[in-house]
Write an enzyme that holds these catalytic residues in place. Structure first.
Site, short mmCIF file in Angstrom:
data_model
loop_
_atom_site.label_atom_id
_atom_site.label_comp_id
_atom_site.label_asym_id
_atom_site.label_seq_id
_atom_site.Cartn_x
_atom_site.Cartn_y
_atom_site.Cartn_z
N LYS A 1 -0.43 -0.38 -4.24
CA LYS A 1 -1.88 -0.10 -4.23
C LYS A 1 -2.12 1.34 -3.81
O LYS A 1 -1.47 1.83 -2.88
CB LYS A 1 -2.62 -1.06 -3.29
CG LYS A 1 -4.13 -0.76 -3.19
CD LYS A 1 -4.91 -1.89 -2.56
CE LYS A 1 -4.93 -1.88 -1.07
NZ LYS A 1 -5.50 -0.66 -0.47
N ASP B 1 0.83 -1.20 0.00
CA ASP B 1 0.00 0.00 0.00
C ASP B 1 0.87 1.25 0.00
O ASP B 1 1.88 1.32 0.71
CB ASP B 1 -0.84 0.03 1.29
CG ASP B 1 -2.32 -0.19 1.01
OD1 ASP B 1 -2.77 0.06 -0.12
OD2 ASP B 1 -3.01 -0.64 1.95
N GLU C 1 -14.20 -1.81 -1.86
CA GLU C 1 -14.41 -1.95 -0.41
C GLU C 1 -15.77 -1.40 0.01
O GLU C 1 -16.13 -0.26 -0.34
CB GLU C 1 -13.28 -1.25 0.37
CG GLU C 1 -13.46 -1.38 1.88
CD GLU C 1 -12.22 -1.11 2.70
OE1 GLU C 1 -11.12 -0.89 2.14
OE2 GLU C 1 -12.36 -1.12 3.94
O1 KIV Z 1 -4.86 -1.67 4.17
C1 KIV Z 1 -5.49 -2.71 3.89
O2 KIV Z 1 -5.37 -3.75 4.56
C2 KIV Z 1 -6.39 -2.67 2.74
C3 KIV Z 1 -7.30 -3.83 2.51
C4 KIV Z 1 -8.34 -3.91 3.55
C5 KIV Z 1 -7.87 -3.84 1.16
O3 KIV Z 1 -6.39 -1.73 2.02
#
Ligand code: KIV
Length: 285
Positions: free
Chosen positions: A133, A103, A203
């Site tokens: 992401k 992320d 989500e």
């Molecule tokens: O940060 C995270 O774990 C997420 C998932 C819930 C998709 O973005």
């Protein structure tokens, strides 16, 4: 290798047959086409990355949920690039078969395409991630995302409830419930695909909306609180393990590690206090 390294530990089962090949971004597309659901799980350290891998997850997401799950913050907002790099490095040491996606933390991609490119590059170069992401809930971020997909960085986009926008969204609420919001989400999904995302997280939205978005895209959708018609599902590891004290309604606990851990720690405390641990087999002459 140490006696506890994953490859030699007989207690860790190997990945089942047929899923031993290294997962690449292109495989997710093939899985959508073959209608084979994509299994995504978050992990934040090497042992959990290894177990997610051995348990046959296709994608391990180093989610910025680590801000809450590992570091005890109330939201994901305080998570830094340094934290994401450190946790991604650890997960990459554990997860060998699964695709590792990291992320991008809050404010690491919102400022400019240049800064986004540098930070996405750091997650791959220093962290070892194979993709990143981004929470892409507006057109501006979509344009920024395009600048990094065009630079060759694989991006998973994320729409619906986007936890980094929790203060502007006003809470963890189901998104796209009225037709205007649903139309916006459908348009965002198409934009994410056009901007080069290889997959899209949906989500917290109604099942029918997620189904419609999934059918409208050629890239796979990964649902969380978005029903069973998505091309794959993602869960936060601690929700699945039953560690989270108050899990969201959409999460499923597959084992009760919270109570199991509590019981184990209480047993250990009692054994130490009663001088039952260590016993003969744990001692050296
Ligand atoms: O940060 C995270 O774990 C997420 C998932 C819930 C998709 O973005």
């Amino acid at each position: 290798m140490t006696p506890h390294s994953p490859a030699t530990n007989p207690k860790v089962p190997p990945a089942p047959p047929g899923v031993t090949k290294k997962v690449r971004v292109s495989h997710l597309q093939q899985m959508k086409e073959a209608k084979r659901p994509i299994v995504v799980l978050t992990a934040y350290d090497a042992p959990m990355g290894q177990l997610a891998d051995a348990g046959s997850a296709d994608v391990v997401l180093v989610g910025d949920s680590l801000g809450q799950v590992v570091h005890g913050f109330d939201t994901t907002l305080p998570v830094t690039m340094e934290m994401m790099i450190l946790h991604t490095q650890a997960v990459v040491r554990g997860a060998k078969r699964a695709l590792v996606v990291a992320d991008m933390p809050f404010m690491s991609y919102q400022v400019s395409p240049e800064q986004t490119l540098v930070n996405a590059g750091r997650l791959m170069k220093e962290g070892g991630a194979e993709a990143v992401k981004l929470e892409t809930n507006n057109d501006r971020i979509m344009d920024i995302m395009r600048s990094i997909t065009e630079a060759g960085i694989p991006v998973m986009a994320h729409i619906g409830l986007t936890p980094q926008s929790i203060h502007s969204m006003g809470g963890y609420k189901v998104q796209g419930r009225n037709s205007e919001d649903a139309t916006k989400l459908k348009a965002l999904a198409l934009k994410a695909q056009e901007a080069g995302a290889f997959a899209l997280v949906l989500e917290l939205m109604p099942r029918d909306l997620a189904k419609e978005i999934t059918a409208s895209l050629h890239i796979p959708t990964i649902g969380i609180g978005a029903g069973s018609d998505c091309d794959g599902q993602v869960l936060v590891l601690t929700d699945l393990l039953g560690i989270t004290e108050h899990p969201p309604r959409f999460a499923k606990k597959y084992v009760d590690m919270r109570n199991g851990t509590l019981r184990a720690v209480r047993k250990y405390s009692r054994a130490v206090r009663e001088r039952l641990f260590p016993s003969k087999i744990h001692e050296f002459e």
